[in-house]
Design an enzyme around this catalytic site. Structure first.
Site, mmCIF file in Angstrom:
data_model
loop_
_atom_site.group_PDB
_atom_site.id
_atom_site.type_symbol
_atom_site.label_atom_id
_atom_site.label_comp_id
_atom_site.label_asym_id
_atom_site.label_seq_id
_atom_site.Cartn_x
_atom_site.Cartn_y
_atom_site.Cartn_z
ATOM 1 N N GLY A 181 -62.687 15.367 11.511
ATOM 2 C CA GLY A 181 -62.435 16.789 11.744
ATOM 3 C C GLY A 181 -60.978 17.109 12.035
ATOM 4 O O GLY A 181 -60.130 16.219 12.195
ATOM 5 N N HIS A 182 -60.721 18.376 12.149
ATOM 6 C CA HIS A 182 -59.352 18.859 12.357
ATOM 7 C C HIS A 182 -58.794 18.396 13.705
ATOM 8 O O HIS A 182 -59.507 18.283 14.695
ATOM 9 C CB HIS A 182 -59.301 20.384 12.273
ATOM 10 N N ASN A 183 -57.515 18.080 13.685
ATOM 11 C CA ASN A 183 -56.757 17.726 14.891
ATOM 12 C C ASN A 183 -57.130 16.375 15.504
ATOM 13 O O ASN A 183 -56.696 16.072 16.618
ATOM 14 C CB ASN A 183 -56.900 18.815 15.974
ATOM 15 N N SER A 226 -60.638 17.340 17.084
ATOM 16 C CA SER A 226 -59.827 17.046 18.278
ATOM 17 C C SER A 226 -60.266 15.792 19.017
ATOM 18 O O SER A 226 -60.119 15.706 20.241
ATOM 19 C CB SER A 226 -59.848 18.242 19.248
#
Lengths: 335, 335, 335
Positions: free
Chosen positions: B231-233, B251
């Protein structure tokens, strides 16, 4: 086509008006000119706009509808669908495709725009290669197989006859094989290949890895849904069906007619017999014998799982009972 | 190549005839002209047609076969594979590829038919971009990296050196970020990017999302199998290995040398230390310290999980015992 | 843009120097010329190089930084991102794309190199079709929708307005439908289609299967993450959000505003109400009513699951207690 013609083709009995039928649709979507089918008569309590119905023998005719009575409505519906619906993915070899010299093309091969067929490939009669499909060097694709847009076949792969390899499926990418040296992972070159039998269906974005050495095998007639992962060196038998997002690790052996529900996971080097049923989300960590049905993670025989699950579902009450018992018996521990 | 030459390269001891070897194959598939390897001597109970064998030191020579004895047969086999097997994905920049002006190309870059390299991209020396691979604006692809057919790199991505990004992998698609307003989800523009270190392998159809703001990072040497979601980050450390269908939410921080089995899931904003091992199918819902091994969903330390699982497996019998006890002690509750 | 201008646009209060701002970045990545945002004031204990901060009202100004105080920092940041960041995927219809005759193109349609748009398709105003995207015959793509590289839309699909279909997503591949005959699986032709509402986002490599007969429906405003599988004939409501690797079997009904965590699995023919929350990794095997929150595999109400889980976590101690009790009460069974 007249309803009476259809009834004849289906070896069914006609009741009602001999209307003209333009196609088959779902129960909810069909209109007056369509036929639909009803496998479960309780469905009839809801209305349909279909002009004609395929019904199981023994059911009452529906007023105002043309009815065809057959012994197996689903099978009959499939026959009708085949009559009315013909896939058309184009014809000929596009001059916007890239087909390398030293490629053998059978009769009636279709290669669409922006497909790439590398050197040494053999595409047998009637193969269809849609846009952005890629056939790697020295691969063989059997008669009548279709590669949907973006399907990727790595080099040295063998694909059987009448297979359907859906969009985005990847056949023959590197197996996930490394050895550790000084805390780093060193890649083991994946120099094996994938061999797929006849009549195999491979779902969209499914991945089947090439063997490290040797071959990964998918047996004849096996059907694989979308987003499934099959690891390097697996040997999968015939006529299996794997639902979406199943994950099979490396070097797993699976027998014939094995069914796996969605999101099943199989640990590496496991051996699974024939006629095994594995329930959705099961995690298989040990071998399974012929004919067993398993469920759970870790997977266990279904009957045992049900007994355990029944107790788990009552654990809060059981724990309460235990505490009551303890009180009556006296203080026996620190819990 | 002569067996004696191979033995020399492998620093191994030769026994048997000095035959000519044409390649390395799996134990089951090898023929007379091939060498195969045996890491586990118990394998020798099954026959092989291989003319030559790589064996661990100390094992008896096999009659009628050429044998090379080495200290690490797998490592030797990898060396042999590298000698005989060279990937060949073509050469040069195809005039059927689209390379925008304002692209920097290193030496010996390969760009195959129907690849698209957008404006502002830098492809370092020896990069290979296969058909239908896409490199978005202002991305950088490091020396010797290969993008397999259909791999998609969104704009502003940085990919390290010697990476392998397999077919259908998607690097840099939007993170899954919305906020709620009046029962609707409003999209948070995903304006960050992905930065991938050197020597990273990304499996077929794996997805690594761009950061919302900032960057998603994959550390040097990390190997990611097929159909994995990151996922993002996320910040993923070095030399990790994630098996197929792992899912890491947004994250998440992961240390170095972390191993995840297939279908592991990690909740968002979790922090995982270095040298952690997460068993297949585990669901991680809280932070994990350096060096821990966890299993289960929710995940817990492996030792604890085993103790609990042992009790779960006997629950029907335990419940029976409890009911017997209750009978003896007298009616204490309504259960 | 001046900080004061930004403050005005955001209806926020400015404190500190009225600096020039060149863009918005993440807290860790921002430099002097950037603005960043802080939703949670505890974040401020770590330093940032950002020249400007968007802060919630009521928080103390940060020394040496330009601060803009707003009631909702995330919403403000989204507004700022939209000001500074504009996606640019190119313009016009490339002469290297293939657009068949009998295609309706709206105004300002973008079709990039190596895209294929088949006969009978309608692309409404502002549609963007990126390289290697495929739009099958007779499909309709609504105003402002973007198909990322390698997205595949099978024939007869309807896609709404302002949708984002990410790289490698496959919409409309065959449902996984067979019937058994003499131990073989016979394919049921999948002649239905997929209908996708407005403002739907479909993640990278996600698969949504066409209906057998009839249609698979994704309701308006629903957001779907990467690597999700949605089976044939599903009817998904509005404004749902499904996280990565969710798997929904065939013929599932899902209401509105339903949230599913990562790797959730739903068995076929299940009916799920509106406003339901399904925790990550849950396995749903029975219907769920409006407003329920479920967790676990098999899924159950969250409160019940927590009570059961609390007991499971103490099972080794509970079992020990039971054995002590047994000893005190006397030998009552064989366990």
């Amino acid at each position: 086509m007249k309803a009476s013609q259809l009834a004849k083709i289906l070896s069914g009995e006609l009741a009602g008006e001999d209307i003209e039928i333009s196609g088959i649709k779902g129960y909810d979507e069909a209109e007056k000119e369509h036929i639909t089918f009803v496998a479960d008569p309780s469905l009839l309590s809801a209305p349909t706009d279909a002009g004609a119905l395929i019904l199981p023998k023994g059911v009452q005719p529906v007023e105002g509808k043309t009815c065809i009575f057959v012994s197996n409505p689903l099978e009959a519906a499939v026959k009708v669908a085949t009559l009315f619906y013909r896939e058309d993915w184009g014809t000929g070899v596009s001059d916007k495709a890239v087909v390398y010299p030293n490629v053998k093309l059978g009769k009636n091969v279709v290669i669409r725009e922006f497909a790439v067929v590398e050197s040494g490939v053999c595409l047998e009669d009637g193969v269809v290669v849609l846009p952005f499909a890629y056939v790697g060097r020295n691969s063989v694709v059997g008669e009548g197989t279709i590669l949907f847009p973006g399907a990727v076949v790595y080099p040295n792969t063998v694909v059987g006859k009448r297979c359907r390899i859906h969009a985005g499926a990847v056949v023959g990418a590197d197996g996930f094989g490394y050895y550790e040296k000084n805390g780093k992972r060193v890649k083991i070159p994946q120099i094996g290949r994938v061999v797929i039998g006849n009549d195999v269906e491979i779902g969209a974005n499914t991945c089947i890895d090439r063997a490290t050495f040797g071959k990964t095998v998918i047996g004849e007639g096996t059907k694989i849904d979308n987003l499934v992962q099959i690891g390097h060196n697996c040997k999968i038998g015939r006529d299996c069906a794997f639902a979406g997002q199943v994950g099979i690790s490396g070097s797993v052996k699976v027998g014939d007619r094995v069914l796996m529900g969605g999101q099943v996971g199989i640990a590496d080097h496991i051996s699974i017999g024939s006629d095994v049923k594995i329930a959705a989300k099961a995690g298989v960590m040990s071998d399974i014998k012929d004919g067993e049905a398993v469920i759970g993670a870790p997977a266990m025989p279904a009957a045992r799982w049900k007994r355990i699950q029944a107790v788990i579902n009552r654990l809060p009450e059981i724990y309460k009972l235990l505490k009551e018992l303890k009180k009556r018996v006296g203080d026996v521990g620190s819990n």
